[in-house]
Design a protein around this motif. Structure first.
Motif, PDB file in Angstrom:
ATOM      1  N   LEU A   1      25.053  49.095 -42.413  1.00  8.21           N
ATOM      2  CA  LEU A   1      24.589  49.599 -41.114  1.00  8.21           C
ATOM      3  C   LEU A   1      23.123  49.981 -41.219  1.00  8.21           C
ATOM      4  N   GLU A   2      22.325  49.550 -40.259  1.00  5.63           N
ATOM      5  CA  GLU A   2      20.906  49.893 -40.231  1.00  5.63           C
ATOM      6  C   GLU A   2      20.665  50.915 -39.125  1.00  5.63           C
ATOM      7  N   ALA A   3      20.007  52.033 -39.483  1.00  3.28           N
ATOM      8  CA  ALA A   3      19.674  53.061 -38.501  1.00  3.28           C
ATOM      9  C   ALA A   3      18.394  53.750 -38.933  1.00  3.28           C
ATOM     10  N   MET A   4      17.512  53.991 -37.975  1.00 10.85           N
ATOM     11  CA  MET A   4      16.259  54.696 -38.246  1.00 10.85           C
ATOM     12  C   MET A   4      15.517  54.076 -39.424  1.00 10.85           C
ATOM     13  N   LYS A   5      15.457  52.734 -39.445  1.00 13.26           N
ATOM     14  CA  LYS A   5      14.685  51.976 -40.423  1.00 13.26           C
ATOM     15  C   LYS A   5      15.273  52.011 -41.830  1.00 13.26           C
ATOM     16  N   MET A   6      16.506  52.466 -41.983  1.00 12.22           N
ATOM     17  CA  MET A   6      17.130  52.522 -43.295  1.00 12.22           C
ATOM     18  C   MET A   6      18.477  51.824 -43.252  1.00 12.22           C
ATOM     19  N   GLU A   7      18.930  51.343 -44.422  1.00 13.46           N
ATOM     20  CA  GLU A   7      20.224  50.684 -44.514  1.00 13.46           C
ATOM     21  C   GLU A   7      21.232  51.599 -45.196  1.00 13.46           C
ATOM     22  N   PHE A   8      22.490  51.590 -44.701  1.00 10.96           N
ATOM     23  CA  PHE A   8      23.551  52.401 -45.265  1.00 10.96           C
ATOM     24  C   PHE A   8      24.774  51.510 -45.490  1.00 10.96           C
ATOM     25  N   THR A   9      25.324  51.617 -46.685  1.00 11.29           N
ATOM     26  CA  THR A   9      26.485  50.815 -47.056  1.00 11.29           C
ATOM     27  C   THR A   9      27.766  51.566 -46.696  1.00 11.29           C
ATOM     28  N   ILE A  10      28.660  50.896 -45.986  1.00 14.66           N
ATOM     29  CA  ILE A  10      29.960  51.470 -45.626  1.00 14.66           C
ATOM     30  C   ILE A  10      31.003  50.846 -46.545  1.00 14.66           C
ATOM     31  N   THR A  11      31.730  51.695 -47.264  1.00 16.09           N
ATOM     32  CA  THR A  11      32.688  51.214 -48.257  1.00 16.09           C
ATOM     33  C   THR A  11      34.122  51.571 -47.869  1.00 16.09           C
ATOM     34  N   ALA A  12      35.066  50.911 -48.521  1.00 22.17           N
ATOM     35  CA  ALA A  12      36.481  51.171 -48.278  1.00 22.17           C
ATOM     36  C   ALA A  12      36.889  52.485 -48.929  1.00 22.17           C
ATOM     37  N   ASP A  13      37.690  53.286 -48.195  1.00 22.53           N
ATOM     38  CA  ASP A  13      38.172  54.544 -48.785  1.00 22.53           C
ATOM     39  C   ASP A  13      39.647  54.451 -49.181  1.00 22.53           C
ATOM     40  N   ILE A  14      40.266  53.305 -48.915  1.00 25.98           N
ATOM     41  CA  ILE A  14      41.631  53.065 -49.397  1.00 25.98           C
ATOM     42  C   ILE A  14      41.739  51.612 -49.824  1.00 25.98           C
ATOM     43  N   GLU A  15      42.794  51.305 -50.555  1.00 21.99           N
ATOM     44  CA  GLU A  15      43.067  49.929 -50.966  1.00 21.99           C
ATOM     45  C   GLU A  15      44.010  49.286 -49.962  1.00 21.99           C
ATOM     46  N   GLY A  16      43.753  48.015 -49.636  1.00 15.70           N
ATOM     47  CA  GLY A  16      44.629  47.344 -48.690  1.00 15.70           C
ATOM     48  C   GLY A  16      44.035  46.062 -48.168  1.00 15.70           C
ATOM     49  N   GLU A  17      44.527  45.637 -46.980  1.00 18.03           N
ATOM     50  CA  GLU A  17      44.104  44.380 -46.376  1.00 18.03           C
ATOM     51  C   GLU A  17      43.406  44.653 -45.048  1.00 18.03           C
ATOM     52  N   ILE A  18      42.336  43.918 -44.782  1.00 16.90           N
ATOM     53  CA  ILE A  18      41.615  44.070 -43.517  1.00 16.90           C
ATOM     54  C   ILE A  18      42.516  43.589 -42.379  1.00 16.90           C
ATOM     55  N   GLU A  19      42.954  44.544 -41.555  1.00 16.74           N
ATOM     56  CA  GLU A  19      43.882  44.242 -40.467  1.00 16.74           C
ATOM     57  C   GLU A  19      43.146  43.804 -39.211  1.00 16.74           C
ATOM     58  N   SER A  20      42.004  44.455 -38.943  1.00 17.67           N
ATOM     59  CA  SER A  20      41.216  44.078 -37.767  1.00 17.67           C
ATOM     60  C   SER A  20      39.742  44.365 -38.041  1.00 17.67           C
ATOM     61  N   LEU A  21      38.900  43.641 -37.333  1.00 18.05           N
ATOM     62  CA  LEU A  21      37.449  43.782 -37.487  1.00 18.05           C
ATOM     63  C   LEU A  21      36.839  43.798 -36.100  1.00 18.05           C
ATOM     64  N   GLY A  22      36.148  44.889 -35.767  1.00 14.20           N
ATOM     65  CA  GLY A  22      35.651  45.064 -34.411  1.00 14.20           C
ATOM     66  C   GLY A  22      34.154  44.971 -34.255  1.00 14.20           C
ATOM     67  N   CYS A  23      33.465  44.310 -35.198  1.00 19.23           N
ATOM     68  CA  CYS A  23      32.015  44.199 -35.075  1.00 19.23           C
ATOM     69  C   CYS A  23      31.541  42.970 -35.831  1.00 19.23           C
ATOM     70  N   ALA A  24      30.312  42.591 -35.550  1.00 20.88           N
ATOM     71  CA  ALA A  24      29.687  41.450 -36.224  1.00 20.88           C
ATOM     72  C   ALA A  24      28.234  41.789 -36.507  1.00 20.88           C
ATOM     73  N   ALA A  25      27.625  41.047 -37.411  1.00 20.13           N
ATOM     74  CA  ALA A  25      26.215  41.270 -37.736  1.00 20.13           C
ATOM     75  C   ALA A  25      25.382  41.156 -36.468  1.00 20.13           C
ATOM     76  N   GLY A  26      24.498  42.130 -36.276  1.00 19.34           N
ATOM     77  CA  GLY A  26      23.645  42.154 -35.093  1.00 19.34           C
ATOM     78  C   GLY A  26      24.125  43.066 -33.993  1.00 19.34           C
ATOM     79  N   ASP A  27      25.384  43.519 -34.072  1.00 18.91           N
ATOM     80  CA  ASP A  27      25.922  44.403 -33.031  1.00 18.91           C
ATOM     81  C   ASP A  27      25.297  45.790 -33.105  1.00 18.91           C
TER      82      ASP A  27
END
Length: 664
Positions: free
Chosen positions: A622-648
């Motif tokens: 995620l990019e905000a205020m000219k900086m990048e932040f990495t969002i990581t998984a906090d549990i183990e499992g399978e990606i059930e749904s994805l509600g965003c794409a690059a550029g959103d």
């Protein structure tokens, strides 16, 4: 060869926030009128109000407003401005912008496009500095940018080393690599961040100079070949390679070293035919050796400390030089008086890896006092958006000695009030009070070495919790009494006699149960098994007096719905009055819901529906205020749904993805 005088009496400021306000003030100092530009997010901003005229230039994203060269030049033409000042950030070091301004028949208040181009490419800039005899850090600045070559050169240079964006600055596109195994990922991350921030993914490698200080030299150069320096600034207190505290002079530089570093900076500026105000940045090691890092071809954020110790107005000199006026100062005319220290007030959560914060500025008070200067662009009620930098103000103090300046600044920081988005105010106060900073004996590792405890979330003290409860109750009681036309003396009266009022305050992820009793003159607050007695005095705005443990003091409080801000005893906290909240299920940690931690733009998506992830795996960037932040998984499992794409563009706490947890 000298150039002709180019007169102008109106300038357009191609920037926003505190620097736009500062430039407007500098323009007035030399009799120029100023024109502000503003995006749709800044229509009511302070810099718009401070300028003589203002022109709307587009939507909130910087790419559609403050970075739109054609719109800026059109605004200058429409307003009759004959010159453009770029400030810092945005297009300040964009050579194409400088060329476009001059091609439009306007004056660019800054260096030539050629100088910006050269010094903006760290690889070529370093090569030029080596040719000019300016000391440089050993490294790699070659044209071959393949991963294989960079990895090979990194192994040759040795670890630790720095990976840097060639076109970058401000800590973006920069990585410290401690060991070979981390080099590939560091190159990938730096490339991505550099391409996003600067439009170029070119990198250089440099040997990491450990235990060094970051010391920079301010230079001024006219259009007639005359270059001088205005001494040094120490910028060693940094986080994420971005400066937090700056001071002049440096505690580590004596007159002899200042002369040598100053001459190297003058040589660097002369080697590229520089004009205007610029800064040559060096690493200074413990043995007194110094190495060129980069040259910033613009005004620096920290220029006020130089102004306070030299008595010179750097913005006014920028305008005079741009008009063709020769420097009236020789090197021996530059004198240094006293000491100045500056801190950068940023909207960020220190406890969450300095994550930028957004929201409404609920309350804002600027400190006053001898030697205090505050450069800011804030107004109460304004909305801080994710589209721009997180720095909102600079608090600066001057004193006859370093310790006087430091103590004045510490008092000013503690008297600064900012309710709304979380800020680094308390963190700054801790830095100024730390024994290592007080001594002046520190390096660029200061934050990592000395401030780790300050990076964690502190539990509120019983006294702070009790004061929050009592102050909020006193404010509510006073408001109700005023509405009902009752005397203040009746505020605590009850027909059933004295009894306890329950209160539950939320702070971070914790809840605190309190019981409050008021006898009309004094509050008795029970926090767990601790009893706190408090007297609350008259309130004026957010400010009120109180007596705690026999000591009279002053604090600030603001209650908005279920939120309660308290600034007292050197600590700012925002509490939630849980009993005022509507019934709702709290978001659980580790429940597989991936939420945006702030407003921003999705830079990269590393997952797809059906992918398996483990705890700690990178999901999104995620990019905000000219900086990048990495969002990581906090549990183990399978990606059930994805509600965003690059550029959103996404909002804070927006659901981005859901991980279906493995059944245990």
């Amino acid at each position: 060869m000298g150039e002709q005088m180019t007169e102008f009496d109106k300038i357009l400021i191609a920037n926003r926030g505190e620097i736009a306000v500062r430039i407007a003030r500098g323009a007035r100092a030399v009799g120029c009128r100023s024109v502000a530009v503003y995006s749709s997010a800044d229509a009511d901003a302070r810099h718009v109000q401070e300028a003589d005229e203002a022109v709307a230039i587009g939507a909130a994203p910087a790419s559609e407003s403050y970075l739109a060269i054609d719109k800026l030049i059109a605004a200058a033409k429409a307003s009759g401005a004959q010159a453009i000042h770029p400030g810092y950030g945005f297009l300040a070091e964009n050579a194409d912008f400088a060329r476009a301004v001059e091609a439009a028949g306007l004056v660019f208040i800054g260096p030539s496009a050629e100088a910006i181009d050269l010094m903006g490419r760290k690889r070529e800039a370093k090569q030029r500095m080596i040719e000019a005899g300016v000391p440089c850090v050993p490294g790699y600045e070659g044209a071959d940018q393949s991963d294989e070559v960079l990895i090979g050169e990194g192994e040759r240079i040795g670890f630790p080393l720095m990976v840097k964006a060639s076109a970058g600055g401000g800590g973006r596109g920069m990585r410290l690599v401690e060991q070979q195994a981390d080099l590939h990922d560091a190159i990938r991350g730096a490339r991505s961040e550099a391409a996003s921030a600067f439009g170029s993914d070119e990198l250089i490698l440099e040997k990491a100079v450990l235990g060094a200080r970051h010391v920079e030299i301010q230079v001024l150069a006219d259009q007639h070949g005359h270059v001088i320096h205005l001494g040094e600034r120490d910028c060693s207190v940094q986080r994420r390679h971005q400066k937090v505290v700056e001071e002049a002079p440096s505690p580590a530089v004596d007159a002899e070293l200042r002369a040598r570093m100053g001459q190297a900076a003058v040589d660097a500026a002369a080697a590229i035919g520089y004009r205007g105000a610029g800064t040559v940045e060096f690493l200074l090691d413990a043995g007194g050796a110094f190495y060129f890092m980069e040259m910033n071809t613009r005004l620096q954020v920290e220029h006020p400390v130089t102004e306070l110790v030299t008595g010179l107005d750097l913005v006014a000199w920028q305008l005079r030089i741009a008009a063709g006026e020769p420097l009236a100062l020789a090197q021996h005319d530059v004198h240094f008086n006293g000491h100045a220290i500056e801190v950068r007030l940023c909207l960020e959560d220190v406890t969450q890896d300095f994550m930028p914060q957004t929201g409404v500025v609920a309350a804002w008070r600027v400190p006053q006092g001898p030697g205090i200067r505050v450069d800011h662009g804030l107004l109460e009620g304004q909305i801080v958006s994710p589209h721009y930098d997180s720095m909102v103000a600079k608090i600066i103090a001057w004193g006859e000695t370093r310790d006087i300046a430091r103590r004045r600044l510490a008092a000013a920081v503690n008297d600064t009030l900012l309710f709304g988005p979380t800020s680094n105010r308390d963190f700054l106060a801790r830095i100024l009070a730390h024994p290592a900073f007080v001594s002046g004996d520190f390096d660029i590792g200061f934050v990592g070495t000395h401030m780790q405890q300050a990076l964690g979330a502190d539990a509120p003290t019983p006294a702070h919790l009790a004061l929050a409860a009592a102050a909020c109750h006193a404010r509510d009681a006073a408001a109700l009494a005023e509405q009902a036309g009752l005397a203040n003396a009746l505020a605590g009266w009850r027909s059933s006699g004295t009894n306890d009022t329950p209160l539950v305050l939320g702070h971070e992820d914790n809840r605190y149960e309190l019981r409050l009793r008021h006898d009309g003159t004094c509050y008795e607050v029970a926090v767990d098994d601790i009893r706190v007695d408090i007297q609350i005095g008259p309130m004026s705005g957010t400010r009120f007096d109180y007596v705690l443990n026999g000591v009279a003091a002053r604090a600030d409080v603001l209650c908005r719905g279920a939120q309660l801000w308290l600034c007292a005893q050197g600590h700012t906290a925002v509490y939630t009055d849980v009993l005022r909240l509507p019934p709702a299920a709290a978001d659980g940690a580790g429940d597989g819901r991936v939420l945006a931690r702030m407003d921003g733009k999705i830079q990269r998506v590393d997952i797809a529906v059906g992918d398996r992830v483990a705890v700690g795996d990178t999901l999104l960037v995620l990019e905000a205020m000219k900086m990048e932040f990495t969002i990581t998984a906090d549990i183990e499992g399978e990606i059930e749904s994805l509600g965003c794409a690059a550029g959103d563009q996404v909002a804070a706490r927006q659901l981005l993805a859901v991980i279906a947890a493995d059944n245990l």
